[in-house]
Write a protein that holds these residues in place. Structure first.
Motif, PDB file in Angstrom:
ATOM      1  N   THR A  15     -14.078  23.531  16.053  1.00 24.31           N
ATOM      2  CA  THR A  15     -13.842  25.034  16.974  1.00 24.31           C
ATOM      3  C   THR A  15     -12.534  25.319  17.397  1.00 24.31           C
ATOM      4  O   THR A  15     -12.061  24.196  18.030  1.00 24.31           O
ATOM      5  CB  THR A  15     -15.013  25.206  17.945  1.00 24.31           C
ATOM      6  OG1 THR A  15     -14.913  26.279  18.250  1.00 24.31           O
ATOM      7  CG2 THR A  15     -14.821  24.077  19.014  1.00 24.31           C
ATOM      8  N   LEU A  16     -11.982  26.470  17.791  1.00 20.33           N
ATOM      9  CA  LEU A  16     -10.903  26.705  18.352  1.00 20.33           C
ATOM     10  C   LEU A  16     -10.969  27.989  19.211  1.00 20.33           C
ATOM     11  O   LEU A  16     -10.970  29.074  18.429  1.00 20.33           O
ATOM     12  CB  LEU A  16     -10.014  26.793  17.531  1.00 20.33           C
ATOM     13  CG  LEU A  16      -8.397  27.130  17.850  1.00 20.33           C
ATOM     14  CD1 LEU A  16      -7.882  26.111  19.128  1.00 20.33           C
ATOM     15  CD2 LEU A  16      -7.431  27.050  16.780  1.00 20.33           C
ATOM     16  N   ARG A  17     -11.038  27.927  20.502  1.00 20.67           N
ATOM     17  CA  ARG A  17     -11.269  29.005  21.532  1.00 20.67           C
ATOM     18  C   ARG A  17     -12.170  30.090  20.957  1.00 20.67           C
ATOM     19  O   ARG A  17     -11.786  31.278  21.034  1.00 20.67           O
ATOM     20  CB  ARG A  17      -9.792  29.461  21.514  1.00 20.67           C
ATOM     21  CG  ARG A  17      -8.944  28.719  22.348  1.00 20.67           C
ATOM     22  CD  ARG A  17      -7.335  28.960  22.588  1.00 20.67           C
ATOM     23  NE  ARG A  17      -6.626  28.177  23.274  1.00 20.67           N
ATOM     24  CZ  ARG A  17      -5.355  28.310  23.382  1.00 20.67           C
ATOM     25  NH1 ARG A  17      -4.902  29.297  23.054  1.00 20.67           N
ATOM     26  NH2 ARG A  17      -4.801  27.145  23.991  1.00 20.67           N
ATOM     27  N   LEU A  97     -20.498  23.051   9.660  1.00 20.03           N
ATOM     28  CA  LEU A  97     -20.711  24.478   9.976  1.00 20.03           C
ATOM     29  C   LEU A  97     -19.516  25.005  10.453  1.00 20.03           C
ATOM     30  O   LEU A  97     -19.110  24.134  11.397  1.00 20.03           O
ATOM     31  CB  LEU A  97     -21.902  24.612  10.668  1.00 20.03           C
ATOM     32  CG  LEU A  97     -22.554  25.896  10.838  1.00 20.03           C
ATOM     33  CD1 LEU A  97     -23.151  26.449   9.529  1.00 20.03           C
ATOM     34  CD2 LEU A  97     -23.626  26.035  11.952  1.00 20.03           C
ATOM     35  N   ASP A  98     -19.052  25.775  10.246  1.00 24.49           N
ATOM     36  CA  ASP A  98     -17.848  26.519  10.919  1.00 24.49           C
ATOM     37  C   ASP A  98     -18.184  27.143  12.341  1.00 24.49           C
ATOM     38  O   ASP A  98     -19.383  27.710  12.234  1.00 24.49           O
ATOM     39  CB  ASP A  98     -17.281  27.685  10.071  1.00 24.49           C
ATOM     40  CG  ASP A  98     -16.409  26.803   8.856  1.00 24.49           C
ATOM     41  OD1 ASP A  98     -16.085  25.604   9.091  1.00 24.49           O
ATOM     42  OD2 ASP A  98     -15.989  27.296   7.956  1.00 24.49           O
ATOM     43  N   HIS A 161     -16.312  24.628  -3.522  1.00 23.00           N
ATOM     44  CA  HIS A 161     -16.013  25.408  -2.513  1.00 23.00           C
ATOM     45  C   HIS A 161     -15.750  24.855  -1.181  1.00 23.00           C
ATOM     46  O   HIS A 161     -15.197  23.749  -1.180  1.00 23.00           O
ATOM     47  CB  HIS A 161     -17.606  26.157  -2.139  1.00 23.00           C
ATOM     48  CG  HIS A 161     -18.156  26.829  -3.328  1.00 23.00           C
ATOM     49  ND1 HIS A 161     -18.060  28.199  -3.685  1.00 23.00           N
ATOM     50  CD2 HIS A 161     -19.418  26.535  -4.059  1.00 23.00           C
ATOM     51  CE1 HIS A 161     -18.665  28.469  -4.802  1.00 23.00           C
ATOM     52  NE2 HIS A 161     -19.493  27.413  -4.893  1.00 23.00           N
ATOM     53  N   GLY A 162     -15.576  25.760  -0.136  1.00 27.50           N
ATOM     54  CA  GLY A 162     -14.934  25.000   1.134  1.00 27.50           C
ATOM     55  C   GLY A 162     -16.221  24.321   1.813  1.00 27.50           C
ATOM     56  O   GLY A 162     -17.087  24.413   1.457  1.00 27.50           O
ATOM     57  N   CYS A 163     -15.621  23.661   3.051  1.00 26.37           N
ATOM     58  CA  CYS A 163     -16.229  22.824   3.611  1.00 26.37           C
ATOM     59  C   CYS A 163     -17.535  23.742   4.698  1.00 26.37           C
ATOM     60  O   CYS A 163     -18.489  22.800   4.825  1.00 26.37           O
ATOM     61  CB  CYS A 163     -15.729  22.045   4.785  1.00 26.37           C
ATOM     62  SG  CYS A 163     -14.886  20.431   4.036  1.00 26.37           S
ATOM     63  N   GLY A 164     -17.334  24.806   4.858  1.00 25.09           N
ATOM     64  CA  GLY A 164     -18.172  25.478   5.759  1.00 25.09           C
ATOM     65  C   GLY A 164     -19.420  25.738   4.976  1.00 25.09           C
ATOM     66  O   GLY A 164     -19.378  26.056   3.967  1.00 25.09           O
TER      67      GLY A 164
END
Length: 314
Positions: A15-17, A97-98, A161-164
């Motif tokens: 996470t970022l802000r 999970l993003d 696919h991507g990690c999310g």
């Protein structure tokens, strides 16, 4: 006497802000209807140098149905955040999970079931893209862009696919202490590089058809400009992966493919722009991906993450 299931799974959320969307993501994990008894920890990897996610984690810790771990990753970068999250747990299975995603109630159970069925080293699940109001004629395109589709049935797949929204077997898919390449901190693509290496080692990939999540694109990302920059970066991936393998013929092949795509979709882009066709964003997307295959080297990589993302949240 019933045997308790092994607590062999960790969920990692970089996470970022984004405190509001992070809380939504966490609560979606807490609300899982099955498989929580397999969860050893939910790890939040806070990529803000100021550690802004810490108060939220402290507030939620007392009501979390599973252990909640805070891991500070103060050097901005998506690869660094993932590595720090991994270092905070020794679980054998890792779900990503993003922080702008929310899992459906059966998400974890579906991923675990798909892994048991396929034996795959990495599992991916489908994503519904959600965008804010006011995106106008680009809404349908952006929803598809931030979403992910795949087969209707669970099984092995050749698609990466991507990690999310993914589940990984740590021993095979994440064998090193820091498996995500921090050279990709600002450009992204750290997951492509990881999966390319796994593929070269004979690793397998699977699709969990029922492991749904919703991805809520924030306003600063739900724009045509941002989506096309990311489409360009996605287009770079085949050429970059071939280069990572030392496959020069593959690099040439993908550059030629990209040149043809750029020419065809470039002409189509002019036509749909003049006619203002409702599908013109999809045409622009294909042009961007074609150009990415041609212009794939360093210097052409968009800066979308890490310090660049930090600046957008100030």
């Amino acid at each position: 006497m019933a045997v308790e299931p092994a607590k062999d799974l960790a969920v990692i959320i970089p996470t970022l802000r984004r405190p509001e969307s992070l809380e939504r993501a966490l609560r979606s994990v807490f609300a899982q209807t099955k498989a929580l008894d397999r969860v050893r920890a939910v790890v939040v990897a806070d990529n803000d140098p100021d550690g802004s996610a810490a108060p939220l984690i402290e507030r939620l810790r007392h009501e979390a149905p599973v252990p909640l771990t805070y891991a500070h990753a103060p050097i901005p970068g998506v690869a660094t955040a993932r590595n720090v999250g991994l270092a905070a747990t020794d679980a054998a299975l890792i779900a990503f999970l993003d922080d702008d995603e929310a899992a459906s109630p059966g998400w974890l159970a579906a991923l675990l079931s798909a892994q048991a069925k396929t034996g795959a080293d990495v599992l991916f699940g489908p994503i519904r893209g959600r965008v804010p109001k006011g995106t106008g004629w680009t809404t349908a395109y952006l929803e598809r862009f931030f979403g992910r589709t795949g087969p209707t049935e669970t099984g092995l797949t050749n698609d990466i696919h991507g990690c999310g929204n993914s589940l990984m077997v740590r021993a095979t898919a994440l064998p090193d202490d820091a498996p995500f390449d921090t050279a990709m901190n600002e450009t992204g693509g750290e997951d492509d590089r990881l999966f390319t290496g796994l593929q070269a080692r004979g690793g397998t990939f699977g699709w969990a058809a029922d492991a749904w999540v919703d991805e809520f694109a924030p306003a600063d990302r739900a724009t045509l400009r941002y989506a096309l920059l990311r489409a360009f970066a996605y287009g770079q991936s085949p050429s970059q992966m071939a280069a990572d393998r030392g496959d020069r013929a593959g690099v040439v092949k993908w550059m030629l493919v990209g040149a043809v795509q750029s020419g065809l979709w470039g002409l189509a882009s002019i036509a749909v722009a003049i006619l203002r066709r409702p599908n013109r964003a999809d045409v622009y997307d294909r042009l961007a991906r074609g150009l990415g295959k041609v212009f794939w080297t360093k210097g052409f990589e968009p800066r979308l993450y890490g310090a660049a993302m930090l600046k957008r949240t100030v």
